[in-house]
Design a protein around this motif. Structure first.
Motif, PDB file in Angstrom:
ATOM      1  N   ILE A 276       0.971  -1.278   0.015  1.00 58.71           N
ATOM      2  CA  ILE A 276       0.033   0.082  -0.150  1.00 58.71           C
ATOM      3  C   ILE A 276       0.810   1.258   0.113  1.00 58.71           C
ATOM      4  O   ILE A 276       1.767   1.243   0.891  1.00 58.71           O
ATOM      5  CB  ILE A 276      -0.976  -0.033   1.177  1.00 58.71           C
ATOM      6  CG1 ILE A 276      -1.972  -1.419   1.065  1.00 58.71           C
ATOM      7  CG2 ILE A 276      -1.768   1.363   1.437  1.00 58.71           C
ATOM      8  CD1 ILE A 276      -2.547  -1.496   2.264  1.00 58.71           C
ATOM      9  N   TYR A 277       0.505   2.394  -0.850  1.00 62.25           N
ATOM     10  CA  TYR A 277       1.370   3.360  -1.002  1.00 62.25           C
ATOM     11  C   TYR A 277       0.618   4.494  -0.643  1.00 62.25           C
ATOM     12  O   TYR A 277      -0.366   5.026  -1.116  1.00 62.25           O
ATOM     13  CB  TYR A 277       1.774   3.548  -2.582  1.00 62.25           C
ATOM     14  CG  TYR A 277       2.955   2.444  -2.843  1.00 62.25           C
ATOM     15  CD1 TYR A 277       4.154   2.250  -2.564  1.00 62.25           C
ATOM     16  CD2 TYR A 277       2.355   1.062  -3.479  1.00 62.25           C
ATOM     17  CE1 TYR A 277       4.995   1.167  -3.081  1.00 62.25           C
ATOM     18  CE2 TYR A 277       3.136   0.135  -3.852  1.00 62.25           C
ATOM     19  CZ  TYR A 277       4.343   0.152  -3.665  1.00 62.25           C
ATOM     20  OH  TYR A 277       5.440  -0.601  -4.013  1.00 62.25           O
ATOM     21  N   PHE A 278       1.224   5.239   0.657  1.00 60.28           N
ATOM     22  CA  PHE A 278       1.051   6.367   0.985  1.00 60.28           C
ATOM     23  C   PHE A 278       1.816   7.459   0.509  1.00 60.28           C
ATOM     24  O   PHE A 278       2.812   7.152  -0.162  1.00 60.28           O
ATOM     25  CB  PHE A 278       0.974   6.476   2.502  1.00 60.28           C
ATOM     26  CG  PHE A 278      -0.175   5.552   3.139  1.00 60.28           C
ATOM     27  CD1 PHE A 278      -1.566   5.736   2.913  1.00 60.28           C
ATOM     28  CD2 PHE A 278       0.225   4.749   4.386  1.00 60.28           C
ATOM     29  CE1 PHE A 278      -2.600   4.771   3.653  1.00 60.28           C
ATOM     30  CE2 PHE A 278      -0.767   4.288   5.058  1.00 60.28           C
ATOM     31  CZ  PHE A 278      -2.050   3.938   4.612  1.00 60.28           C
ATOM     32  N   CYS A 282       5.586   3.646   2.142  1.00 56.37           N
ATOM     33  CA  CYS A 282       4.857   2.572   1.693  1.00 56.37           C
ATOM     34  C   CYS A 282       4.756   1.538   2.920  1.00 56.37           C
ATOM     35  O   CYS A 282       5.477   1.306   3.945  1.00 56.37           O
ATOM     36  CB  CYS A 282       5.772   1.815   0.584  1.00 56.37           C
ATOM     37  SG  CYS A 282       5.514   0.163   0.091  1.00 56.37           S
ATOM     38  N   ALA A 563      -5.459   3.693   0.316  1.00 54.92           N
ATOM     39  CA  ALA A 563      -4.730   4.635  -0.109  1.00 54.92           C
ATOM     40  C   ALA A 563      -5.684   5.920  -0.487  1.00 54.92           C
ATOM     41  O   ALA A 563      -5.101   7.148  -0.156  1.00 54.92           O
ATOM     42  CB  ALA A 563      -3.865   4.185  -1.310  1.00 54.92           C
TER      43      ALA A 563
END
Length: 643
Positions: A276-278, A282, A563
């Motif tokens: 999951i990429y914020f 990550c 995200a």
């Protein structure tokens, strides 16, 4: 799971091999007298419905029935929810039909969407209740009022869905640092790994002892390079083009060498499904000592790789593909921005070999791209990027478009993915079905409002190409592409191939990102079993692929939602600090209420515009009226239309 439950509407063969979970569901349904056996098949009894539950903010339930005979969601009043939660798969009984809508009552939760929920505390008179962050429903918490009143107002809590017991205090709603915890907790995600996973990851150390891998193809003398975003920490892939051989090497991190089937790390990766990429970090699928270290194809370090060698003819058609376990030593960690400068002739790389092959490969991939677009589509989409300040608040946003360097890497990866898909008849594929008629007709209506008169054609590829050509003529290509993408079905994983409509491929899979996608890791295991002619292992791995594909489709959507939810929370905080101020927006969705997208210095926030009607893509000046940080809902009022 969904496939199994759908089968009950048409008749489920009792001789079908069922897993333990499905057998337990049948026992539950029998005990509730919801199913009957007839001619060796189980059928759902009349007036019983199984489906997935959605709950609106006014506490009304909407049941998306798995039985195709129900064209509309079934309505479930609050008193008939029976403690079911958003996203649960439930058994319901039909109560009545009224004005073309069917009403039902939930009898049992068959599969919980989440074991937990996130609430914040709020005083109602002299009582403190928990307010569900997702749907705004108030509920009694399993805690004394004395202890609840001792908490700060707006305390964010993670609770057990079975009994409303408090599991964890996440923070306070007014603190921006709680946003990450909320977004992860809503979808039952976590950043930290269990000690067993961390120990397994650390056991492999930080470097590869090449003396242990003499059976591998040693390509460490080739000038591989990786090309990634500026802030990337995990490098899944590296490429090398050999001009003499006219062959492209696509090297992918050999994660399956380090993550053994059924290990603690494997179980954690299967549970997560995807990284999951914020904007600021990550949340990886694998422990960081794997994802950012020993598996990552770092420069100047020996690394294990699973490699495709793709040989071209003089017209750059792939005439041979070879797959093998290899050893590489990347010579450079490049960024998209740097490679774009190289392709423009504005910069030169220290490694002349890499400089030369990238310039040649850019021309080759452009040829490949033009061939691909004879069947597939080229969508000019932009990805929203957000930057945060030290306090965790929005500092800036911008849209990032694909550039020639993105296209170069994309087409290299597509070649590897196609080659991988052709090696298996069953396993794990990435399918994309053509859009259905209903969505296409909606698209035609939206286009008419923009001055593009499109007519339906059975050949959707030609139809879309004509629409894009018209959009180019009047200078609204990117806006029109957004509408076309919205009309498309979502690509999904399946254990059989049905082709990829958007890309124009007869068969397609995901091979190139095993660090961040569990699908690719499973595919690597299947391909290795094939390479070793281990039919027993291949068939053993196949047994679970159907269930895995169903799970991955859900997990992929959840990873996206986490995200998006995080960014929505940041936008809601920004909006709460800008109430009364006006900003330029454009109408993105002609629903009720209308949805506008912020398109000013700060871009991308969704703003709801109740009691207002306007054509899609119209530019408007919007004053922010209110912002609810808990629900992330921003309400605005249109001041005027803009030319």
């Amino acid at each position: 799971m969904k496939t199994f439950l759908q089968g009950l509407s048409k008749g489920l063969d009792v001789t079908t091999s069922l897993n333990t979970e499905n057998k337990e569901l049948l026992r539950i349904l029998e005990s509730l007298k919801a199913i009957s056996k007839y001619h060796n098949k189980f059928y759902l009894n009349n007036n019983f419905v199984i489906g997935k539950l959605d709950i609106s903010q006014n506490a009304t339930g909407y049941l998306n029935a798995y039985d195709e005979r129900f064209k509309k969601d079934l309505l479930i009043q609050n008193r008939d929810l029976n403690a079911a939660h958003l996203g649960d798969i439930v058994l319901a009984k039909i109560l009545k039909s009224k004005k073309d809508r069917v009403y039902a009552k939930i009898l049992a939760v068959l599969v919980m969407a989440n074991a937990t929920s996130v609430v914040y505390t709020k005083r109602f008179g002299n009582v403190v209740l928990g307010v569900n962050i997702q749907n705004g429903l108030s509920l009694n918490l399993r805690a004394s009022q004395k202890s609840l009143k001792a908490l700060p107002d707006g305390s964010v809590l993670k609770i057990n869905n079975l009994n409303n017991e408090i599991i964890e205090v996440l923070g306070v709603l007014s603190d921006p640092s709680v946003d990450e915890k909320i977004s992860l907790s809503i979808y039952n995600k976590q950043d930290d790994f269990a000690l067993a996973c961390e120990n397994e990851a650390r056991a492999y150390g930080d470097s590869v002892d090449i003396s242990m891998y003499k059976e591998r193809v040693d390509l460490s003398d080739l000038a591989f390079c990786s090309i990634d975003p500026d802030d990337a920490k995990d490098y899944d892939d590296a490429i090398f083009y050999d001009e003499k051989e006219n062959a492209l090497y696509v090297a992918i991190a050999d994660v399956s060498e380090y993550v053994q089937n059924h290990s603690a790390t494997d179980k954690a990766a299967k549970f997560r499904g995807f990284s999951i990429y914020f904007p600021h970090k990550c949340v990886p699928m694998l422990p960081r000592n794997l994802s950012e270290n020993i598996c990552s194809l770092k420069p100047d370090a020996y690394r294990l790789a699973f490699i495709f060698k793709l040989s071209f003819d003089v017209n750059f058609n792939v005439i041979k593909d070879e797959l093998f376990e290899g050893l590489i030593k990347s010579r450079a960690r490049l960024t998209y921005g740097l490679v774009d400068e190289v392709l423009k002739g504005k910069k030169h790389l220290p490694n002349q070999n890499i400089q030369n092959f990238l310039l040649k490969l850019a021309k080759i991939t452009e040829i490949l791209r033009q061939k691909r677009l004879l069947k597939g589509f080229d969508f000019r989409s932009k990805e929203l990027k957000m930057s945060l300040d030290e306090a965790g608040l929005v500092k800036s946003t911008h849209y990032e478009s694909d550039t020639p360097s993105h296209a170069l890497i994309e087409d290299c990866m597509l070649l590897a993915n196609i080659a991988a898909a052709k090696r298996i008849n069953q396993g794990i594929f990435r399918n994309h079905e053509p859009a259905d008629m209903k969505k296409i007709l909606y698209l035609i209506d939206d286009l008419a409002a923009l001055g593009i008169n499109a007519t339906y054609e059975s050949d959707l590829a030609k139809m879309i190409a004509k629409i894009q050509a018209k959009a180019d003529e009047i200078g609204i290509r990117e806006d029109v592409d957004k509408l076309i993408i919205k009309a498309q079905k979502r690509a999904q994983y399946n254990n059989f191939s049905s082709g990829h409509f958007g890309l124009g491929f007869d068969t397609y899979t995901h091979f190139t990102s095993p660090i961040r996608r569990y699908s690719d890791l499973i595919l690597h295991r299947l391909l290795k079993a094939k390479l070793k002619n281990d039919e027993k292992l291949f068939n053993y791995l196949l047994e679970t692929t159907q269930g895995l594909c169903e799970s991955l489709n859900v997990l992929e959507r959840e990873a996206d939602k986490v995200a998006f939810d995080f960014m929505d929370r940041k936008f809601a905080r920004w909006a709460s600090a800008n109430i009364g101020n006006s900003f330029i927006c454009y109408i993105s969705q002609a629903s009720e209420p209308l949805v506008a997208i912020l398109d000013d210095e700060i871009k991308g926030a969704r703003i709801f515009l109740p009691n207002y009607s306007c054509e899609i893509l119209t530019k408007v000046l919007v004053r922010i009226v209110s912002s609810d940080i808990a629900s992330t809902k921003i309400i605005g009022k249109v001041i005027k239309k803009l030319s």
